[in-house]
Motif scaffolding. Structure first.
Motif, PDB file in Angstrom:
ATOM      1  N   PHE A 133      -1.048   5.836   5.784  1.00 29.34           N
ATOM      2  CA  PHE A 133      -0.179   5.149   4.827  1.00 29.34           C
ATOM      3  C   PHE A 133      -0.679   3.775   4.419  1.00 29.34           C
ATOM      4  O   PHE A 133       0.049   3.029   3.763  1.00 29.34           O
ATOM      5  CB  PHE A 133       1.231   5.036   5.407  1.00 29.34           C
ATOM      6  CG  PHE A 133       1.848   6.366   5.728  1.00 29.34           C
ATOM      7  CD1 PHE A 133       2.063   7.303   4.733  1.00 29.34           C
ATOM      8  CD2 PHE A 133       2.191   6.701   7.032  1.00 29.34           C
ATOM      9  CE1 PHE A 133       2.624   8.530   5.015  1.00 29.34           C
ATOM     10  CE2 PHE A 133       2.758   7.927   7.334  1.00 29.34           C
ATOM     11  CZ  PHE A 133       2.968   8.854   6.318  1.00 29.34           C
ATOM     12  N   VAL A 134      -1.898   3.399   4.788  1.00 32.69           N
ATOM     13  CA  VAL A 134      -2.413   2.074   4.447  1.00 32.69           C
ATOM     14  C   VAL A 134      -3.910   2.160   4.224  1.00 32.69           C
ATOM     15  O   VAL A 134      -4.602   2.964   4.850  1.00 32.69           O
ATOM     16  CB  VAL A 134      -2.078   1.064   5.572  1.00 32.69           C
ATOM     17  CG1 VAL A 134      -2.725   1.457   6.893  1.00 32.69           C
ATOM     18  CG2 VAL A 134      -2.463  -0.353   5.172  1.00 32.69           C
ATOM     19  N   VAL A 145      -9.033  -1.660   8.695  1.00 35.69           N
ATOM     20  CA  VAL A 145      -7.622  -1.531   8.378  1.00 35.69           C
ATOM     21  C   VAL A 145      -6.812  -1.667   9.662  1.00 35.69           C
ATOM     22  O   VAL A 145      -7.190  -1.116  10.704  1.00 35.69           O
ATOM     23  CB  VAL A 145      -7.321  -0.176   7.700  1.00 35.69           C
ATOM     24  CG1 VAL A 145      -5.818   0.047   7.592  1.00 35.69           C
ATOM     25  CG2 VAL A 145      -7.960  -0.101   6.331  1.00 35.69           C
ATOM     26  N   ASP A 146      -5.706  -2.398   9.580  1.00 35.70           N
ATOM     27  CA  ASP A 146      -4.767  -2.459  10.692  1.00 35.70           C
ATOM     28  C   ASP A 146      -3.710  -1.385  10.457  1.00 35.70           C
ATOM     29  O   ASP A 146      -2.828  -1.551   9.610  1.00 35.70           O
ATOM     30  CB  ASP A 146      -4.118  -3.835  10.762  1.00 35.70           C
ATOM     31  CG  ASP A 146      -3.145  -3.964  11.931  1.00 35.70           C
ATOM     32  OD1 ASP A 146      -2.986  -2.977  12.689  1.00 35.70           O
ATOM     33  OD2 ASP A 146      -2.535  -5.035  12.087  1.00 35.70           O
ATOM     34  N   PRO A 147      -3.761  -0.263  11.201  1.00 36.08           N
ATOM     35  CA  PRO A 147      -2.846   0.854  10.939  1.00 36.08           C
ATOM     36  C   PRO A 147      -1.563   0.823  11.763  1.00 36.08           C
ATOM     37  O   PRO A 147      -0.746   1.730  11.651  1.00 36.08           O
ATOM     38  CB  PRO A 147      -3.684   2.059  11.354  1.00 36.08           C
ATOM     39  CG  PRO A 147      -4.454   1.549  12.544  1.00 36.08           C
ATOM     40  CD  PRO A 147      -4.725   0.079  12.270  1.00 36.08           C
ATOM     41  N   HIS A 170       0.984  -3.644   1.858  1.00 35.29           N
ATOM     42  CA  HIS A 170       1.722  -4.364   0.830  1.00 35.29           C
ATOM     43  C   HIS A 170       2.920  -3.539   0.333  1.00 35.29           C
ATOM     44  O   HIS A 170       2.820  -2.314   0.197  1.00 35.29           O
ATOM     45  CB  HIS A 170       0.806  -4.624  -0.372  1.00 35.29           C
ATOM     46  CG  HIS A 170       0.372  -6.047  -0.513  1.00 35.29           C
ATOM     47  ND1 HIS A 170      -0.655  -6.591   0.220  1.00 35.29           N
ATOM     48  CD2 HIS A 170       0.820  -7.039  -1.314  1.00 35.29           C
ATOM     49  CE1 HIS A 170      -0.825  -7.846  -0.116  1.00 35.29           C
ATOM     50  NE2 HIS A 170       0.066  -8.154  -1.057  1.00 35.29           N
ATOM     51  N   ALA A 171       4.012  -4.210   0.037  1.00 33.64           N
ATOM     52  CA  ALA A 171       5.173  -3.531  -0.555  1.00 33.64           C
ATOM     53  C   ALA A 171       5.003  -3.492  -2.070  1.00 33.64           C
ATOM     54  O   ALA A 171       5.740  -4.133  -2.825  1.00 33.64           O
ATOM     55  CB  ALA A 171       6.457  -4.248  -0.169  1.00 33.64           C
ATOM     56  N   THR A 172       4.010  -2.717  -2.495  1.00 32.45           N
ATOM     57  CA  THR A 172       3.663  -2.633  -3.926  1.00 32.45           C
ATOM     58  C   THR A 172       3.597  -1.188  -4.388  1.00 32.45           C
ATOM     59  O   THR A 172       2.778  -0.843  -5.243  1.00 32.45           O
ATOM     60  CB  THR A 172       2.313  -3.326  -4.191  1.00 32.45           C
ATOM     61  OG1 THR A 172       1.325  -2.834  -3.268  1.00 32.45           O
ATOM     62  CG2 THR A 172       2.430  -4.833  -4.056  1.00 32.45           C
ATOM     63  N   VAL A 173       4.465  -0.343  -3.842  1.00 29.06           N
ATOM     64  CA  VAL A 173       4.564   1.014  -4.381  1.00 29.06           C
ATOM     65  C   VAL A 173       5.052   0.944  -5.827  1.00 29.06           C
ATOM     66  O   VAL A 173       4.604   1.688  -6.702  1.00 29.06           O
ATOM     67  CB  VAL A 173       5.506   1.877  -3.519  1.00 29.06           C
ATOM     68  CG1 VAL A 173       5.639   3.275  -4.126  1.00 29.06           C
ATOM     69  CG2 VAL A 173       4.980   1.970  -2.080  1.00 29.06           C
ATOM     70  N   LEU A 174       5.961   0.021  -6.078  1.00 29.71           N
ATOM     71  CA  LEU A 174       6.496  -0.188  -7.423  1.00 29.71           C
ATOM     72  C   LEU A 174       5.635  -1.208  -8.163  1.00 29.71           C
ATOM     73  O   LEU A 174       5.282  -2.255  -7.605  1.00 29.71           O
ATOM     74  CB  LEU A 174       7.942  -0.686  -7.363  1.00 29.71           C
ATOM     75  CG  LEU A 174       8.924   0.234  -6.634  1.00 29.71           C
ATOM     76  CD1 LEU A 174      10.294  -0.423  -6.543  1.00 29.71           C
ATOM     77  CD2 LEU A 174       9.026   1.583  -7.336  1.00 29.71           C
ATOM     78  N   HIS A 211      -4.493  -5.233   2.189  1.00 30.19           N
ATOM     79  CA  HIS A 211      -3.982  -3.936   2.622  1.00 30.19           C
ATOM     80  C   HIS A 211      -2.954  -3.392   1.627  1.00 30.19           C
ATOM     81  O   HIS A 211      -1.926  -4.032   1.386  1.00 30.19           O
ATOM     82  CB  HIS A 211      -3.337  -4.046   4.005  1.00 30.19           C
ATOM     83  CG  HIS A 211      -4.322  -4.073   5.134  1.00 30.19           C
ATOM     84  ND1 HIS A 211      -5.525  -4.714   5.058  1.00 30.19           N
ATOM     85  CD2 HIS A 211      -4.276  -3.526   6.377  1.00 30.19           C
ATOM     86  CE1 HIS A 211      -6.171  -4.578   6.207  1.00 30.19           C
ATOM     87  NE2 HIS A 211      -5.437  -3.848   7.028  1.00 30.19           N
ATOM     88  N   SER A 212      -3.206  -2.221   1.083  1.00 25.83           N
ATOM     89  CA  SER A 212      -2.311  -1.580   0.128  1.00 25.83           C
ATOM     90  C   SER A 212      -1.638  -0.362   0.746  1.00 25.83           C
ATOM     91  O   SER A 212      -2.186   0.263   1.662  1.00 25.83           O
ATOM     92  CB  SER A 212      -3.086  -1.131  -1.118  1.00 25.83           C
ATOM     93  OG  SER A 212      -3.287  -2.205  -1.991  1.00 25.83           O
ATOM     94  N   PRO A 213      -0.463   0.029   0.223  1.00 22.32           N
ATOM     95  CA  PRO A 213       0.213   1.226   0.722  1.00 22.32           C
ATOM     96  C   PRO A 213      -0.417   2.494   0.158  1.00 22.32           C
ATOM     97  O   PRO A 213      -1.024   2.484  -0.910  1.00 22.32           O
ATOM     98  CB  PRO A 213       1.644   1.054   0.197  1.00 22.32           C
ATOM     99  CG  PRO A 213       1.455   0.329  -1.104  1.00 22.32           C
ATOM    100  CD  PRO A 213       0.307  -0.625  -0.861  1.00 22.32           C
ATOM    101  N   VAL A 214      -0.252   3.573   0.882  1.00 20.81           N
ATOM    102  CA  VAL A 214      -0.651   4.900   0.404  1.00 20.81           C
ATOM    103  C   VAL A 214       0.607   5.764   0.448  1.00 20.81           C
ATOM    104  O   VAL A 214       0.875   6.454   1.436  1.00 20.81           O
ATOM    105  CB  VAL A 214      -1.773   5.504   1.276  1.00 20.81           C
ATOM    106  CG1 VAL A 214      -2.197   6.865   0.723  1.00 20.81           C
ATOM    107  CG2 VAL A 214      -2.962   4.562   1.352  1.00 20.81           C
ATOM    108  N   PRO A 215       1.405   5.732  -0.622  1.00 23.41           N
ATOM    109  CA  PRO A 215       2.710   6.401  -0.584  1.00 23.41           C
ATOM    110  C   PRO A 215       2.672   7.895  -0.857  1.00 23.41           C
ATOM    111  O   PRO A 215       3.636   8.596  -0.548  1.00 23.41           O
ATOM    112  CB  PRO A 215       3.492   5.672  -1.674  1.00 23.41           C
ATOM    113  CG  PRO A 215       2.450   5.256  -2.656  1.00 23.41           C
ATOM    114  CD  PRO A 215       1.225   4.933  -1.844  1.00 23.41           C
ATOM    115  N   GLY A 216       1.610   8.380  -1.487  1.00 19.06           N
ATOM    116  CA  GLY A 216       1.535   9.804  -1.791  1.00 19.06           C
ATOM    117  C   GLY A 216       2.178  10.192  -3.108  1.00 19.06           C
ATOM    118  O   GLY A 216       1.876  11.250  -3.658  1.00 19.06           O
TER     119      GLY A 216
END
Length: 378
Positions: A133-134, A145-147, A170-174, A211-216
């Protein structure tokens, strides 16, 4: 009110509310030691807001700044209008003084209510890896990456639980096209935890630098998918966390002097300090903090602190028998703090948002290490 987070919104006001935003507080007292964790569904907690809240809490409740462990979720769809100057207003919209007053009042109210509701409790700590997810958005597979998702559990004797979680994505899904107030995936995580436990959930952004999110999925579907996936993983671990009401506890805060501004146009061209100060309106001093609960030390930073730097701090503490959690946005903002080896790169993090030059990362890392070892008694 404008949303804070993306410059391409150009300060436009929000068009509505997708999900509610909160300031939450968790008070902890062990013997004569008292501390309060405060988590805001916000891009960050501005320096002026933190100072105003801290002054009121010291006057009204005799709490020192070092007793307040502040953090934000870093959602890019939260309250703006709190910053003055060209750079702050580019990301948070036109300044409105009332935004600071209201934000500080929410912090004071949450802390006051937490302190009025202290009850006997037991605490525990856990962590799990969530590498799916990151990702490292700055250098990809060339970087680290810090997982880890880290969490603190508090269960009162009356059964009421609280969970504090921290993750480095990061809280950047949006994106900037979203004009609704939302907590992004940390908000979805909190809702899922509170629905399942009947208690309180707080989220603090970890070392989110690079670090970016990987939301799917994109948009609000991705927000729910990522938040609830992290909550589901948490639920697998919660039953196995031992809780105790006998625990080492302490806080330490350190006011630090910042180096001169070193804001670059290119590797060889920098803005004159007077011009950089006019654009950024920076502080001369900032604040670092450590909170120990048992064998875990939480470290707070006033920036987008790099997840790669957080890994080094975690390694240092684990070599001494302790775990570490590194969080960002502790009541000030001094830009991105990323490894010095990336300073020569172009782009948003190394160039536009590294305000203080290549030596601040090592400076902060050394001071945080000293704070952590001090609380660990080493």
């Amino acid at each position: 009110m404008p949303l804070a987070g993306y410059g391409d919104r150009r300060g436009r006001p929000a068009t509505g509310v997708h999900d509610e935003l909160f300031v939450k507080a968790l008070a902890l007292r062990v013997g004569d030691q008292l501390g309060v964790l405060v988590a805001a569904d916000a891009l960050l907690i501005p320096r002026e807001v933190a100072s105003a809240a801290a002054e009121r809490l010291e006057t009204e409740l005799k709490l020192s700044r070092a007793q307040l462990y502040l953090g934000a979720t870093h959602t890019h769809c939260s309250l703006g209008a709190w910053g003055e100057g060209p750079v702050a207003e580019a990301f948070a919209g036109p300044f409105q003084p009332g935004a600071r007053v209201w934000f500080a009042d929410r912090i004071v109210t949450a802390v006051r209510e937490a302190l009025s509701d202290l009850r006997p409790a037991a605490v525990g700590h856990g962590r799990f890896a969530a590498p799916a997810f990151v990702r490292n958005r700055l250098v990809g597979a060339l970087g680290r990456v810090d997982p880890e998702f880290s969490f603190l559990v508090v269960r009162r004797a009356d059964g009421h639980p609280a969970v504090v979680g921290s993750f480095a994505a990061h809280a950047t899904v949006l994106g900037g096209d979203v004009m609704l107030f939302s907590g992004d995936y940390p908000g979805a995580w909190q809702r899922a935890v509170e629905e399942a436990t009947g208690g309180l959930a707080l989220f603090l952004a970890g070392g989110v630098g690079s670090h970016s999110p990987v939301p799917g999925e994109k948009g609000f579907a991705g927000v729910e998918r990522l938040g609830r996936a992290l909550a589901a993983e948490l639920f697998e671990h919660l039953p196995h966390v031992p809780l105790t009401n006998v625990v080492a506890f302490g806080l330490a805060g350190l006011e630090v002097t910042l180096p001169p501004l070193n804001w670059r146009v290119s590797d060889d061209l920098r803005l004159r300090p007077w011009l950089a100060r006019r654009l950024l309106r920076p502080p001369e001093r900032s604040f670092l903090q450590a909170l120990r609960v048992g064998d875990v030390v939480w470290l707070s930073t006033p920036c987008d602190f790099s997840g790669e730097l957080a890994l080094d701090l975690k390694d240092t503490l684990r070599a001494r028998g302790f775990d570490a959690v590194v969080t960002s946005f502790n009541g000030d903002y001094v830009g991105y703090v990323i490894p010095t080896r990336y300073y020569h790169l172009g782009g948003y993090e190394p160039r536009l948002m590294s305000f203080y030059g290549p030596y601040l990362p090592d400076y902060f890392a050394e001071l945080l290490r000293d704070l952590a070892l001090h609380l660990a008694g080493q």
